[in-house]
Scaffold this motif. Structure first.
Motif, PDB file in Angstrom:
ATOM      1  N   ALA A  49      82.483  24.475  73.145  1.00  0.00           N
ATOM      2  CA  ALA A  49      81.662  24.322  74.351  1.00  0.00           C
ATOM      3  C   ALA A  49      80.184  24.171  74.010  1.00  0.00           C
ATOM      4  N   GLU A  50      79.706  24.923  73.008  1.00  0.00           N
ATOM      5  CA  GLU A  50      78.289  24.858  72.631  1.00  0.00           C
ATOM      6  C   GLU A  50      77.903  23.478  72.098  1.00  0.00           C
ATOM      7  N   GLN A  51      78.882  22.748  71.584  1.00  0.00           N
ATOM      8  CA  GLN A  51      78.612  21.443  70.984  1.00  0.00           C
ATOM      9  C   GLN A  51      78.746  20.304  71.987  1.00  0.00           C
ATOM     10  N   TRP A  52      79.515  20.501  73.024  1.00  0.00           N
ATOM     11  CA  TRP A  52      79.814  19.404  73.934  1.00  0.00           C
ATOM     12  C   TRP A  52      78.568  18.894  74.650  1.00  0.00           C
ATOM     13  N   ALA A  53      77.687  19.788  75.072  1.00  0.00           N
ATOM     14  CA  ALA A  53      76.471  19.358  75.777  1.00  0.00           C
ATOM     15  C   ALA A  53      75.565  18.536  74.862  1.00  0.00           C
ATOM     16  N   LEU A  54      75.523  18.884  73.583  1.00  0.00           N
ATOM     17  CA  LEU A  54      74.727  18.112  72.628  1.00  0.00           C
ATOM     18  C   LEU A  54      75.265  16.684  72.531  1.00  0.00           C
ATOM     19  N   LEU A  55      76.579  16.571  72.425  1.00  0.00           N
ATOM     20  CA  LEU A  55      77.200  15.244  72.354  1.00  0.00           C
ATOM     21  C   LEU A  55      76.950  14.457  73.635  1.00  0.00           C
ATOM     22  N   PHE A  56      77.091  15.129  74.776  1.00  0.00           N
ATOM     23  CA  PHE A  56      76.898  14.420  76.040  1.00  0.00           C
ATOM     24  C   PHE A  56      75.456  13.944  76.209  1.00  0.00           C
ATOM     25  N   ASP A  68      63.626  17.334  71.033  1.00  0.00           N
ATOM     26  CA  ASP A  68      63.914  16.825  72.380  1.00  0.00           C
ATOM     27  C   ASP A  68      65.327  17.191  72.822  1.00  0.00           C
ATOM     28  N   LEU A  69      66.262  17.169  71.883  1.00  0.00           N
ATOM     29  CA  LEU A  69      67.633  17.549  72.205  1.00  0.00           C
ATOM     30  C   LEU A  69      67.711  19.030  72.572  1.00  0.00           C
ATOM     31  N   ALA A  70      66.966  19.858  71.871  1.00  0.00           N
ATOM     32  CA  ALA A  70      66.931  21.288  72.191  1.00  0.00           C
ATOM     33  C   ALA A  70      66.405  21.501  73.610  1.00  0.00           C
ATOM     34  N   VAL A  71      65.324  20.817  73.947  1.00  0.00           N
ATOM     35  CA  VAL A  71      64.757  20.935  75.292  1.00  0.00           C
ATOM     36  C   VAL A  71      65.742  20.412  76.333  1.00  0.00           C
ATOM     37  N   ALA A  72      66.374  19.284  76.044  1.00  0.00           N
ATOM     38  CA  ALA A  72      67.293  18.653  77.003  1.00  0.00           C
ATOM     39  C   ALA A  72      68.541  19.493  77.262  1.00  0.00           C
ATOM     40  N   THR A  73      68.860  20.410  76.355  1.00  0.00           N
ATOM     41  CA  THR A  73      70.036  21.261  76.537  1.00  0.00           C
ATOM     42  C   THR A  73      69.657  22.726  76.760  1.00  0.00           C
ATOM     43  N   ALA A 140      77.218  22.126  96.543  1.00  0.00           N
ATOM     44  CA  ALA A 140      75.875  21.544  96.550  1.00  0.00           C
ATOM     45  C   ALA A 140      74.816  22.640  96.695  1.00  0.00           C
ATOM     46  N   VAL A 141      75.058  23.608  97.574  1.00  0.00           N
ATOM     47  CA  VAL A 141      74.111  24.709  97.763  1.00  0.00           C
ATOM     48  C   VAL A 141      74.034  25.565  96.506  1.00  0.00           C
ATOM     49  N   LEU A 142      75.195  25.877  95.930  1.00  0.00           N
ATOM     50  CA  LEU A 142      75.229  26.669  94.706  1.00  0.00           C
ATOM     51  C   LEU A 142      74.447  25.985  93.592  1.00  0.00           C
ATOM     52  N   ASN A 143      74.668  24.702  93.420  1.00  0.00           N
ATOM     53  CA  ASN A 143      73.960  23.959  92.377  1.00  0.00           C
ATOM     54  C   ASN A 143      72.460  23.922  92.643  1.00  0.00           C
ATOM     55  N   LYS A 144      72.084  23.701  93.900  1.00  0.00           N
ATOM     56  CA  LYS A 144      70.659  23.653  94.255  1.00  0.00           C
ATOM     57  C   LYS A 144      69.980  24.996  93.972  1.00  0.00           C
ATOM     58  N   LEU A 145      70.622  26.084  94.350  1.00  0.00           N
ATOM     59  CA  LEU A 145      70.043  27.405  94.116  1.00  0.00           C
ATOM     60  C   LEU A 145      69.988  27.738  92.622  1.00  0.00           C
ATOM     61  N   THR A 146      71.014  27.355  91.890  1.00  0.00           N
ATOM     62  CA  THR A 146      71.022  27.590  90.446  1.00  0.00           C
ATOM     63  C   THR A 146      69.892  26.831  89.773  1.00  0.00           C
ATOM     64  N   LEU A 147      69.693  25.579  90.170  1.00  0.00           N
ATOM     65  CA  LEU A 147      68.600  24.780  89.601  1.00  0.00           C
ATOM     66  C   LEU A 147      67.235  25.363  89.971  1.00  0.00           C
ATOM     67  N   LYS A 148      67.128  25.933  91.162  1.00  0.00           N
ATOM     68  CA  LYS A 148      65.870  26.570  91.576  1.00  0.00           C
ATOM     69  C   LYS A 148      65.580  27.787  90.694  1.00  0.00           C
ATOM     70  N   ILE A 149      66.587  28.579  90.426  1.00  0.00           N
ATOM     71  CA  ILE A 149      66.412  29.740  89.551  1.00  0.00           C
ATOM     72  C   ILE A 149      65.995  29.284  88.149  1.00  0.00           C
ATOM     73  N   ALA A 150      66.675  28.253  87.639  1.00  0.00           N
ATOM     74  CA  ALA A 150      66.335  27.726  86.313  1.00  0.00           C
ATOM     75  C   ALA A 150      64.889  27.240  86.276  1.00  0.00           C
ATOM     76  N   ALA A 151      64.472  26.527  87.307  1.00  0.00           N
ATOM     77  CA  ALA A 151      63.089  26.029  87.363  1.00  0.00           C
ATOM     78  C   ALA A 151      62.094  27.185  87.380  1.00  0.00           C
ATOM     79  N   ASN A 152      62.393  28.239  88.120  1.00  0.00           N
ATOM     80  CA  ASN A 152      61.510  29.416  88.157  1.00  0.00           C
ATOM     81  C   ASN A 152      61.368  30.035  86.772  1.00  0.00           C
ATOM     82  N   LEU A 153      62.449  30.078  86.032  1.00  0.00           N
ATOM     83  CA  LEU A 153      62.418  30.731  84.728  1.00  0.00           C
ATOM     84  C   LEU A 153      61.802  29.845  83.651  1.00  0.00           C
ATOM     85  N   LYS A 154      61.811  28.537  83.849  1.00  0.00           N
ATOM     86  CA  LYS A 154      61.197  27.629  82.872  1.00  0.00           C
ATOM     87  C   LYS A 154      59.680  27.629  82.981  1.00  0.00           C
ATOM     88  N   ASN A 155      59.161  28.036  84.106  1.00  0.00           N
ATOM     89  CA  ASN A 155      57.694  28.027  84.303  1.00  0.00           C
ATOM     90  C   ASN A 155      57.050  29.267  83.746  1.00  0.00           C
TER      91      ASN A 155
END
Length: 155
Positions: A49-56, A68-73, A140-155
């Motif tokens: 699983a840890e490798q699949w996102a890198l390949l994708f 850039d790959l580290a940031v993208a994943t 869709a709501v779950l994904n939107k809220l998850t992305l919002k949390i991720a954005a908060n933590l990246k800042n």
């Protein structure tokens, strides 16, 4: 030595681990990783699983440098270094050097590109199992809220 005089015991009484989204996200992340690994194993795909996102990401974005790959994943350089070594040994990725020999770019090999559709199918099966009984609007709501949390933590 740990100073216990500053511990707020009232706050500790109010905190319920099972109600913590951080704790619950961690459980879900581990279960999703386990499910994807099981799907990959069932399909006789020698990727974790840890490798699949890198390949994708390499499939999706083409040649990228490791930073850039580290940031993208959303991973750190050290953790993807180990995965990249494994993927290179499996001949799923290749390193290409640019004009500066210190800077190399990673890309999928033909075998890596050929594997991507099978990886996506495994990921979809795992997600379908995980989200069984959920409506598209809920997802869709779950994904939107998850992305919002991720954005908060990246800042």
């Amino acid at each position: 030595m740990f100073d216990i005089s500053n511990i707020d015991y009232d706050l500790m009484k109010e905190f319920v681990l099972d109600d913590s989204i951080g704790y619950n996200f961690n459980i879900v992340a581990n279960l999703l990783k386990r499910e994807l690994n099981e799907q990959l194993r069932r399909e006789n795909i020698d990727v974790m699983a840890e490798q699949w996102a890198l390949l994708f990401r390499l499939h999706e974005r083409g040649s990228m440098n490791q930073q850039d790959l580290a940031v993208a994943t959303s991973r750190d350089n050290a953790s993807i270094t180990r995965s990249l070594i494994v993927l290179e040994k499996k001949q799923l990725i290749q390193r290409q050097f640019g004009q500066d020999r210190r800077n190399h770019y990673l890309s999928l090999t033909p075998a890596g590109e050929e594997l991507v559709p099978r990886l996506i199918a495994c990921a979809k099966k795992g997600l379908d199992r995980a989200t069984r009984g959920m409506e598209p609007e809920e997802l869709a709501v779950l994904n939107k809220l998850t992305l919002k949390i991720a954005a908060n933590l990246k800042n």
